[in-house]
Design an enzyme around this catalytic site. Structure first.
Site, PDB file in Angstrom:
ATOM      1  N   ARG A  26       0.828  -1.219   0.000  1.00 29.23           N
ATOM      2  CA  ARG A  26       0.000   0.000   0.000  1.00 29.23           C
ATOM      3  C   ARG A  26       0.860   1.267   0.000  1.00 29.23           C
ATOM      4  O   ARG A  26       0.531   2.264  -0.661  1.00 29.23           O
ATOM      5  CB  ARG A  26      -0.942  -0.012   1.206  1.00 29.23           C
ATOM      6  CG  ARG A  26      -2.069  -1.033   1.039  1.00 29.23           C
ATOM      7  CD  ARG A  26      -2.639  -1.428   2.380  1.00 29.23           C
ATOM      8  NE  ARG A  26      -3.861  -2.231   2.280  1.00 29.23           N
ATOM      9  CZ  ARG A  26      -3.878  -3.544   2.013  1.00 29.23           C
ATOM     10  NH1 ARG A  26      -2.748  -4.195   1.781  1.00 29.23           N
ATOM     11  NH2 ARG A  26      -5.021  -4.190   1.970  1.00 29.23           N
ATOM     12  N   GLY A  89      -1.142 -11.845  -4.921  1.00 26.73           N
ATOM     13  CA  GLY A  89      -2.544 -11.460  -5.086  1.00 26.73           C
ATOM     14  C   GLY A  89      -2.771 -10.003  -4.719  1.00 26.73           C
ATOM     15  O   GLY A  89      -3.568  -9.305  -5.355  1.00 26.73           O
ATOM     16  N   ARG A 118      -6.107 -18.103  -9.197  1.00 26.91           N
ATOM     17  CA  ARG A 118      -6.911 -17.472  -8.136  1.00 26.91           C
ATOM     18  C   ARG A 118      -7.995 -16.565  -8.725  1.00 26.91           C
ATOM     19  O   ARG A 118      -7.799 -15.955  -9.768  1.00 26.91           O
ATOM     20  CB  ARG A 118      -5.985 -16.695  -7.192  1.00 26.91           C
ATOM     21  CG  ARG A 118      -5.011 -17.637  -6.480  1.00 26.91           C
ATOM     22  CD  ARG A 118      -4.040 -16.911  -5.587  1.00 26.91           C
ATOM     23  NE  ARG A 118      -4.704 -16.251  -4.477  1.00 26.91           N
ATOM     24  CZ  ARG A 118      -4.076 -15.476  -3.601  1.00 26.91           C
ATOM     25  NH1 ARG A 118      -2.769 -15.264  -3.719  1.00 26.91           N
ATOM     26  NH2 ARG A 118      -4.734 -14.922  -2.618  1.00 26.91           N
ATOM     27  N   SER A 160     -13.064  -8.996   2.064  1.00 28.59           N
ATOM     28  CA  SER A 160     -11.703  -9.094   1.502  1.00 28.59           C
ATOM     29  C   SER A 160     -11.098  -7.702   1.457  1.00 28.59           C
ATOM     30  O   SER A 160     -11.653  -6.792   0.831  1.00 28.59           O
ATOM     31  CB  SER A 160     -11.758  -9.688   0.094  1.00 28.59           C
ATOM     32  OG  SER A 160     -10.578  -9.333  -0.612  1.00 28.59           O
ATOM     33  N   ASP A 312      -4.398 -15.192   7.237  1.00 31.74           N
ATOM     34  CA  ASP A 312      -3.120 -15.739   6.767  1.00 31.74           C
ATOM     35  C   ASP A 312      -2.420 -16.592   7.825  1.00 31.74           C
ATOM     36  O   ASP A 312      -1.398 -17.223   7.539  1.00 31.74           O
ATOM     37  CB  ASP A 312      -2.190 -14.598   6.335  1.00 31.74           C
ATOM     38  CG  ASP A 312      -2.722 -13.892   5.094  1.00 31.74           C
ATOM     39  OD1 ASP A 312      -3.456 -14.525   4.306  1.00 31.74           O
ATOM     40  OD2 ASP A 312      -2.412 -12.706   4.913  1.00 31.74           O
ATOM     41  N   LYS A 339      -6.207 -19.323  -1.550  1.00 31.83           N
ATOM     42  CA  LYS A 339      -4.987 -18.546  -1.279  1.00 31.83           C
ATOM     43  C   LYS A 339      -3.857 -19.024  -2.190  1.00 31.83           C
ATOM     44  O   LYS A 339      -4.119 -19.603  -3.231  1.00 31.83           O
ATOM     45  CB  LYS A 339      -4.639 -18.645   0.210  1.00 31.83           C
ATOM     46  CG  LYS A 339      -5.707 -18.001   1.121  1.00 31.83           C
ATOM     47  CD  LYS A 339      -5.736 -16.496   0.944  1.00 31.83           C
ATOM     48  CE  LYS A 339      -6.805 -15.839   1.793  1.00 31.83           C
ATOM     49  NZ  LYS A 339      -6.936 -14.410   1.506  1.00 31.83           N
ATOM     50  N   ARG A 343      -4.933 -24.063   0.980  1.00 38.91           N
ATOM     51  CA  ARG A 343      -4.287 -24.179   2.300  1.00 38.91           C
ATOM     52  C   ARG A 343      -4.999 -25.151   3.224  1.00 38.91           C
ATOM     53  O   ARG A 343      -4.371 -25.762   4.085  1.00 38.91           O
ATOM     54  CB  ARG A 343      -4.189 -22.804   2.973  1.00 38.91           C
ATOM     55  CG  ARG A 343      -3.121 -21.958   2.349  1.00 38.91           C
ATOM     56  CD  ARG A 343      -2.836 -20.693   3.124  1.00 38.91           C
ATOM     57  NE  ARG A 343      -1.697 -20.032   2.496  1.00 38.91           N
ATOM     58  CZ  ARG A 343      -1.460 -18.730   2.529  1.00 38.91           C
ATOM     59  NH1 ARG A 343      -2.288 -17.918   3.181  1.00 38.91           N
ATOM     60  NH2 ARG A 343      -0.397 -18.220   1.945  1.00 38.91           N
TER      61      ARG A 343
HETATM   62  C1  S3P Z   1      -4.369  -8.946   2.073  1.00 45.83           C
HETATM   63  C2  S3P Z   1      -5.625  -9.385   2.350  1.00 45.83           C
HETATM   64  C3  S3P Z   1      -5.962 -10.800   2.580  1.00 45.83           C
HETATM   65  C4  S3P Z   1      -4.721 -11.641   2.860  1.00 45.83           C
HETATM   66  C5  S3P Z   1      -3.600 -11.308   1.942  1.00 45.83           C
HETATM   67  C6  S3P Z   1      -3.211  -9.854   2.043  1.00 45.83           C
HETATM   68  C7  S3P Z   1      -4.143  -7.497   1.829  1.00 45.83           C
HETATM   69  O1  S3P Z   1      -6.585 -11.334   1.425  1.00 45.83           O
HETATM   70  O2  S3P Z   1      -5.029 -13.012   2.794  1.00 45.83           O
HETATM   71  O3  S3P Z   1      -2.459 -12.097   2.230  1.00 45.83           O
HETATM   72  O4  S3P Z   1      -2.988  -7.045   1.846  1.00 45.83           O
HETATM   73  O5  S3P Z   1      -5.130  -6.790   1.614  1.00 45.83           O
HETATM   74  P1  S3P Z   1      -8.150 -11.087   1.086  1.00 45.83           P
HETATM   75  O6  S3P Z   1      -8.328  -9.643   0.885  1.00 45.83           O
HETATM   76  O7  S3P Z   1      -8.393 -11.851  -0.164  1.00 45.83           O
HETATM   77  O8  S3P Z   1      -8.903 -11.624   2.238  1.00 45.83           O
END
Ligand code: S3P
Length: 429
Positions: A26, A89, A118, A160, A312, A339, A343
Site C-alpha cells: 500500500r 494477489g 486465483r 476481503s 493468513d 490462497k 491451504r
Molecule cells: C491482504 C488481504 C488478505 C490476505 C492477503 C493480504 C491485503 O486477502 O489473505 O495475504 O494485503 O489486503 P483477502 O483480501 O483476499 O482476504
C-alpha cells in the site's frame, strides 16, 4: 530446495521480523499515486513487494532505495504496459484498482501459476460497475483500461481487504460516492494509510454492516511512513516459542492492528503466554513489542467471524492446535482454498503426514491435537510460503524432524526466515 526442521532446545532472543507485507504494498502504490515524494522506512524487501516495485516503474513511477529508506514518486502513469505480479494477489488486485481509475492507462496483468489459478472477478466485476473496461474472465491474464469512473456501493462478500482496497484506490480518481460494506471488517491498512496521505475515509459500524466510504479529499499527498513488523511473519517464531518448551522470544515493533491480531487472541485463550509492551502509534497504526514464552496449550474453537483477523495465520494456528491435546475446531475456512495454495488441503495433508488427525468438515477444520507430535515426515508445501514455514515450525517441537519439499517461496514474504529462526537457536537448514 528442501529444508528440514529438527527438534532441539528452547528458542531464545529477539526475532528480527521484516516489515508488514500488506502495508508495504500500500505504501508503494499510494506513494506512486501521490503528489510529491513519499519516504518509506521498514519496507518489506521480498519477492511480492519487488513485483509491486517493478509494476510501479513500468507504469511510469519512480522508486529508489537510499540505504534504509525507499523514495517513491509518481510519474505520469502510462500504458499500454504488461505487469507480471508473480505470486502476489495483493499486487494484482490493488494495482488493478489503481489502474482502473487512471484515464488513458491500459495494463495487462499476469502472474505465476498459483496466482493465475486465483479468482479475480471479485475485483474486476465491481471495477467494471464503476466504469472500467476489463478484458478477461475470472483468472489472469486480465487487461484493465482506466477511465473517469463513477461511484459504487459494493457489498464485499466474503470480506476481503484486497477487494475493498482495489475499489478505494479506483475511487480516488472520481468525485462520486464510493462505499464498501462488509459483514465483518477486513484489514483496514488502506483506510489508515489514506489518512496519512491526506485523504478522508469514513468508517462506520452501522446496522447494514461495516461501511467504508471515501470522503471529499481524494488526492493523495506524499508523506513519510514507517512500516511495522509483519504479524503474519512474526507468527512463525512466536508460535514456535509457544510450542518449544523453555522458549522466550521477543518481536519488537510488531503491527498489532486489531484486525490482524486474531491469532494472538486465540493463542492466549489456548493458554499462550503473550505479553505486549511499549504500545505506540506509528504512521497511524498500533505497534507494540511482543514477548512470547512457552506454555502448554488447550484446544480452541474459532468461529467464522474471527477468521478475517487471522486469515493468513490459519496454517500456523493449525500447528499450535496440533500440540493442544484434544479437538480444535476452526470454522469458516472456505477462503483458505483460494490462497497461494489450497491451504485447507495442504494443512490437513501435512498434519496427517506428521501423525496428527485433521479433517475438513465442509469449511470447518477439525484437528485432533496431542501433547506429543510425532513429525518424522516429508510435507508437500504446494509452492506456498506459509505452508512451508508452518510445517518447519512444527518440526522444531515434534519428536522427529520434518522436511518440506520446496522452500524457495518463503522469499515471497520472509526472505530471512531461516536466518532469523537460526538466530533464536532453531535447527532449520
Ligand atoms: C491482504 C488481504 C488478505 C490476505 C492477503 C493480504 C491485503 O486477502 O489473505 O495475504 O494485503 O489486503 P483477502 O483480501 O483476499 O482476504
Amino acid at each position: 530446495m528442501k529444508l528440514t526442521a529438527r527438534p532441539g532446545g528452547p528458542l531464545q532472543g529477539e526475532a528480527d521480523v521484516p516489515g508488514d507485507k500488506s502495508c508495504s504494498h500500500r505504501a508503494l502504490i499510494l506513494g506512486a499515486m501521490a503528489e510529491g515524494t513519499t519516504r518509506i522506512s521498514g519496507l518489506l524487501q521480498s519477492a511480492d513487494i519487488f513485483a509491486t516495485v517493478a509494476a510501479i516503474k513500468t507504469l511510469g513511477g519512480n522508486v529508489e532505495q537510499h540505504g534504509e529508506e525507499w523514495l517513491v514518486r509518481s510519474g505520469p502513469w502510462r500504458g499500454p504496459v504488461a505487469i507480471d505480479c508473480g505470486n502476489s494477489g495483493t499486487a494484482a488486485r490493488l494495482l488493478m484498482g489503481a489502474v482502473a481509475g487512471m484515464p488513458g492507462v491500459h495494463a495487462m496483468f499476469s502472474g505465476d501459476a498459483s496466482l493465475s489459478a486465483r479468482p479475480m472477478q471479485r475485483v474486476t466485476l465491481p471495477l467494471a460497475r464503476m466504469g472500467a473496461t476489463i478484458q478477461g474472465g475470472d483468472r489472469l491474464p486480465i487487461a484493465v483500461e482506466g477511465t473517469h469512473l463513477g461511484g459504487i456501493e459494493h457489498r464485499n462478500v466474503p470480506a476481503s481487504a484486497q477487494v475493498k482496497s482495489a475499489i478505494l484506490l479506483a475511487g480516488l480518481g472520481t468525485g462520486a460516492p464510493v462505499t464498501v460494506i462488509e459483514a465483518v471488517p477486513s484489514r483496514d491498512h488502506t483506510e489508515i494509510m489514506l489518512h496519512q496521505f491526506g485523504c478522508d475515509v469514513a468508517v462506520d459500524d452501522g446496522p447494514n454492516g461495516w461501511t467504508t466510504s471515501l470522503g471529499t479529499r481524494r488526492a493523495p499527498v506524499a508523506c513519510e511512513l514507517s512500516i511495522a513488523s509483519d504479524p503474519s511473519s512474526a507468527a512463525f517464531p512466536l508460535v514456535a516459542a509457544t510450542i518449544v518448551p523453555g522458549s522466550d522470544v521477543m518481536v519488537r515493533g510488531m503491527l498489532v492492528n486489531p484486525l490482524r491480531t486474531g491469532l494472538y487472541e486465540v493463542l492466549e485463550q489456548m493458554g499462550g503466554e503473550i505479553d505486549l509492551s511499549n504500545e505506540r502509534i506509528q504512521s497511524g497504526e498500533i505497534v507494540a513489542d511482543v514477548r512470547v514464552r512457552a506454555a502448554p496449550l488447550a484446544p480452541c474453537h474459532v468461529r467464522a467471524e474471527q477468521v478475517p483477523a487471522m486469515v493468513d495465520e490459519i496454517p500456523v494456528l493449525a500447528i499450535a492446535c496440533a500440540f493442544a491435546d484434544g479437538e480444535s475446531v476452526i470454522e469458516g475456512l472456505a477462503e483458505l482454498r483460494l490462497k497461494e495454495s489450497d491451504r485447507l488441503g495442504a494443512v490437513i495433508a501435512g498434519l496427517t503426514a506428521c501423525g496428527i488427525g485433521a479433517v475438513a468438515d465442509g469449511d470447518t477444520l477439525r484437528i485432533f491435537g496431542a501433547a506429543k507430535v510425532r513429525g518424522g515426515a516429508g510435507v508437500a508445501t504446494q509452492g506456498d510460503h506459509r505452508i512451508a514455514m508452518a510445517f518447519l515450525t512444527l518440526g522444531l517441537a515434534a519428536e522427529q524432524p520434518v522436511e518440506v519439499d520446496e522452500a524457495e517461496m518463503i522469499a515471497t514474504s520472509f526472505p530471512d526466515f531461516v536466518e532469523v529462526m537460526q538466530s533464536l537457536g532453531a535447527g532449520i537448514g
